[in-house]
Structure formats: C-alpha cells, structure tokens
Enzyme design. Sequence first.
Site, PDB file in Angstrom:
ATOM      1  N   ILE A 112       0.834  -1.201   0.000  1.00 18.80           N
ATOM      2  CA  ILE A 112       0.000   0.000   0.000  1.00 18.80           C
ATOM      3  C   ILE A 112       0.874   1.258   0.000  1.00 18.80           C
ATOM      4  O   ILE A 112       0.403   2.347   0.275  1.00 18.80           O
ATOM      5  CB  ILE A 112      -0.931  -0.008   1.247  1.00 18.80           C
ATOM      6  CG1 ILE A 112      -0.115  -0.170   2.550  1.00 18.80           C
ATOM      7  CG2 ILE A 112      -1.963  -1.128   1.131  1.00 18.80           C
ATOM      8  CD1 ILE A 112      -0.950  -0.059   3.823  1.00 18.80           C
ATOM      9  N   HIS A 128      -4.596  -4.141  -2.205  1.00 19.77           N
ATOM     10  CA  HIS A 128      -4.995  -3.661  -0.877  1.00 19.77           C
ATOM     11  C   HIS A 128      -5.023  -2.138  -0.789  1.00 19.77           C
ATOM     12  O   HIS A 128      -4.982  -1.581   0.310  1.00 19.77           O
ATOM     13  CB  HIS A 128      -4.078  -4.274   0.191  1.00 19.77           C
ATOM     14  CG  HIS A 128      -4.231  -5.767   0.310  1.00 19.77           C
ATOM     15  ND1 HIS A 128      -3.266  -6.598   0.812  1.00 19.77           N
ATOM     16  CD2 HIS A 128      -5.278  -6.571  -0.025  1.00 19.77           C
ATOM     17  CE1 HIS A 128      -3.706  -7.853   0.779  1.00 19.77           C
ATOM     18  NE2 HIS A 128      -4.919  -7.861   0.277  1.00 19.77           N
ATOM     19  N   CYS A 139     -18.714  13.119   1.900  1.00 21.17           N
ATOM     20  CA  CYS A 139     -18.907  13.801   0.613  1.00 21.17           C
ATOM     21  C   CYS A 139     -17.988  13.265  -0.482  1.00 21.17           C
ATOM     22  O   CYS A 139     -18.088  13.684  -1.639  1.00 21.17           O
ATOM     23  CB  CYS A 139     -18.709  15.313   0.763  1.00 21.17           C
ATOM     24  SG  CYS A 139     -17.002  15.814   1.026  1.00 21.17           S
TER      25      CYS A 139
HETATM   26  P1  CNA Z   1       4.221 -10.685   5.066  1.00 20.39           P
HETATM   27  O1  CNA Z   1       3.223 -11.682   5.494  1.00 20.39           O
HETATM   28  O2  CNA Z   1       4.831  -9.797   6.101  1.00 20.39           O
HETATM   29  O3  CNA Z   1       5.376 -11.497   4.321  1.00 20.39           O
HETATM   30  C1  CNA Z   1       6.531 -10.879   3.828  1.00 20.39           C
HETATM   31  C2  CNA Z   1       7.421 -11.960   3.258  1.00 20.39           C
HETATM   32  O4  CNA Z   1       8.510 -11.334   2.599  1.00 20.39           O
HETATM   33  C3  CNA Z   1       8.024 -12.894   4.316  1.00 20.39           C
HETATM   34  O5  CNA Z   1       7.794 -14.229   3.911  1.00 20.39           O
HETATM   35  C4  CNA Z   1       9.526 -12.557   4.307  1.00 20.39           C
HETATM   36  O6  CNA Z   1      10.326 -13.695   4.500  1.00 20.39           O
HETATM   37  C5  CNA Z   1       9.720 -12.002   2.928  1.00 20.39           C
HETATM   38  N1  CNA Z   1      10.767 -10.986   2.815  1.00 20.39           N
HETATM   39  C6  CNA Z   1      10.992  -9.934   3.643  1.00 20.39           C
HETATM   40  N2  CNA Z   1      11.983  -9.171   3.166  1.00 20.39           N
HETATM   41  C7  CNA Z   1      12.398  -9.758   2.000  1.00 20.39           C
HETATM   42  C8  CNA Z   1      13.391  -9.447   1.037  1.00 20.39           C
HETATM   43  N3  CNA Z   1      14.161  -8.384   1.158  1.00 20.39           N
HETATM   44  N4  CNA Z   1      13.532 -10.275  -0.039  1.00 20.39           N
HETATM   45  C9  CNA Z   1      12.762 -11.382  -0.162  1.00 20.39           C
HETATM   46  N5  CNA Z   1      11.807 -11.726   0.718  1.00 20.39           N
HETATM   47  C10 CNA Z   1      11.626 -10.919   1.779  1.00 20.39           C
HETATM   48  O7  CNA Z   1       3.654  -9.720   3.943  1.00 20.39           O
HETATM   49  P2  CNA Z   1       2.599 -10.056   2.773  1.00 20.39           P
HETATM   50  O8  CNA Z   1       2.719  -8.967   1.810  1.00 20.39           O
HETATM   51  O9  CNA Z   1       2.712 -11.448   2.326  1.00 20.39           O
HETATM   52  O10 CNA Z   1       1.226  -9.923   3.577  1.00 20.39           O
HETATM   53  C11 CNA Z   1       0.245  -9.210   3.052  1.00 20.39           C
HETATM   54  C12 CNA Z   1      -0.068  -7.911   3.819  1.00 20.39           C
HETATM   55  C13 CNA Z   1       1.111  -7.140   4.329  1.00 20.39           C
HETATM   56  C14 CNA Z   1      -0.692  -6.988   2.839  1.00 20.39           C
HETATM   57  O11 CNA Z   1      -1.998  -6.761   3.243  1.00 20.39           O
HETATM   58  C15 CNA Z   1       0.090  -5.680   2.860  1.00 20.39           C
HETATM   59  O12 CNA Z   1      -0.748  -4.581   2.710  1.00 20.39           O
HETATM   60  C16 CNA Z   1       0.755  -5.677   4.178  1.00 20.39           C
HETATM   61  N6  CNA Z   1       1.931  -4.806   4.338  1.00 20.39           N
HETATM   62  C17 CNA Z   1       2.313  -3.925   3.366  1.00 20.39           C
HETATM   63  C18 CNA Z   1       3.428  -3.111   3.542  1.00 20.39           C
HETATM   64  C19 CNA Z   1       3.826  -2.148   2.455  1.00 20.39           C
HETATM   65  O13 CNA Z   1       2.972  -1.623   1.762  1.00 20.39           O
HETATM   66  N7  CNA Z   1       5.126  -1.922   2.266  1.00 20.39           N
HETATM   67  C20 CNA Z   1       4.180  -3.212   4.727  1.00 20.39           C
HETATM   68  C21 CNA Z   1       3.747  -4.116   5.721  1.00 20.39           C
HETATM   69  C22 CNA Z   1       2.633  -4.914   5.493  1.00 20.39           C
END
Ligand code: CNA
Length: 246
Positions: A112, A128, A139
């Site tokens: 997001i 999302h 509004c």
């Molecule tokens: P999650 O469940 O936190 O999973 C993140 C995954 O990424 C994990 O499996 C990690 O091992 C892996 N990971 C982390 N850093 C790295 C990297 N540098 N390289 C490779 N792999 C990596 O997050 P998901 O997105 O799966 O879950 C969905 C949610 C999280 C959504 O609804 C998002 O909106 C929400 N979210 C978004 C943000 C953002 O917009 N940046 C931040 C935090 C959460």
Amino acid sequence: MKEESLEQKIAQLKEWVDASDNIVFFGGAGVSTESGIPDFRSPDGLYNQKYDVPPETLLSHSYYVFNPEKFFAFYHDKILNAGAAAKPNIAHLKLAEWERQGKCRAVVTQNIDGLHQAAGSKTVYELHGSVLRNYCEKCGKFFDLDYIMKSEGIPVCDACGGRVKPDVVLYEEGLDQATIRGAVEAISNADVLIIGGTSLAVYPAAGLIDYYRGNKLVLVNKSETPRDRQANLAIHAGLGEVFSQL
Ligand code: CNA
C-alpha cells in the site's frame, strides 16, 4: 537429486527474464523491506512486536469504525511514519525498467506504499489499496497523503467535517472488483510469473496466483512459503540480491 545452487537458480531466472516479453510480478511487503518499511511476518515484522491488541484487529474494519482514535494512532505510527522516507529499491526500479522495455506487463501488489509507481511502473494492480489516496466518507472529497500525515487524531474533511478514510483494504473488507479482474487477466496471460516478498498467507490476494497457467512460476522469498513446491523455480534469498543480478 542435488539441488541447484543459488547462482544456478538466478542464472535460470535471468534466462527466462531475458527471453520474455510477458512477465508479471506478484509481490508483497518483502518487496519494500529493503526500502526500510517493515513487513508483517518477518522476525522483525509488525506481527512479532508486542501490542495489547493484535495488529490484525487494529487494522480491521470494525476497529476503524468503533475505535477510530486508536486506529489512527497505530496507522500514523506504524504504517505512515514507517514509510515516510522510503524510496524505491532495486526490485521496484528493475520492474519499472522492464515495463518500459515492454517486458513486464503488470505488477500485482499487496503493498500500500506506492513505491512501484514512484519507481515508474504504470500498470500496477494494488490489491490492498494505497496510503496515497484518502476519501471523505461523507462527501467523497479526495485527500492526499500529506493531508493525513499532517492531521492529528481522526482526520476530518475540510469541506464537510466527515471522517476521512485511507483507501486501504482493512481486514474484514472486500477487494475492489476491477482491480481483481485486471490482476487475474494479467496473471492468467503471463508467460513468466515472479512472486516475490510475500508469505502468501493473506487471502483472497494469495489465491490469485492460481490463475497462472504457464510453466515458469518463480518464487523469490527469504523464507519458505506454502507454495514453494508449486513453483518451477524457488529461490530463497533477498530480492535485492536476486534482482541486482538480473
Ligand atoms: P508478510 O506476510 O509480512 O510477508 C513478507 C514476506 O517477505 C516474508 O515471507 C519474508 O520472508 C519475505 N521478505 C521480507 N523481506 C524480503 C526481502 N528483502 N527479499 C525477499 N523476501 C523478503 O507480507 P505479505 O505482503 O505477504 O502480507 C500481506 C499484507 C502485508 C498486505 O496486506 C500488505 O498490505 C501488508 N503490508 C504492506 C506493507 C507495504 O505496503 N510496504 C508493509 C507491511 C505490510
């Protein structure tokens, strides 16, 4: 059978990427961790910090409706402030470059934070929503991120006094149908589908990868996911490390 080395796997991915003009990327919070935004489920992610109320509850529709002060305190502190100084990283930039070159057809993201667009990607399906868009519930007036950042407590509309809601899909809320349709079409027509930085734990978003019909399903994630065995190529490494070699 001996498992391929990381170098061999990245070389295989590079071969597929170089040869394709129909790559689709499906990503999650792990795409932005190297920009300094914590994810949810990593050891240092939001879900592993201690709160009186769990983050799934704090970020739910009912909590937003019935506890707006606490919702916005958490939203400001953990979501907006965490992303305030973030810049696109190599993965965002490479995907935008591939789009300009006619290789990447779409980015489907659960994030997001707007970083794919900041990197230059145009076709981005934000499953999302986005913190960059906010609307008055009464509004419908639009407000940018700056307005919400500067507001204290519950943000209110300067035209009618209604509550301003971030255009972010909270737990218990449905996904936008047009966004899903676009994502499904891109995924089902993709030649190479790269899934990166997502635990694939959040539905219905994670289920969209089932629309892929090809044989170049690539998973790039630091930790294992429930779909590793389904992938034609599963790479357990950081996205920065992998994308910098593509
Ligand atoms: P999650 O469940 O936190 O999973 C993140 C995954 O990424 C994990 O499996 C990690 O091992 C892996 N990971 C982390 N850093 C790295 C990297 N540098 N390289 C490779 N792999 C990596 O997050 P998901 O997105 O799966 O879950 C969905 C949610 C999280 C959504 O609804 C998002 O909106 C929400 N979210 C978004 C943000 C953002 O917009 N940046 C931040 C935090 C959460």
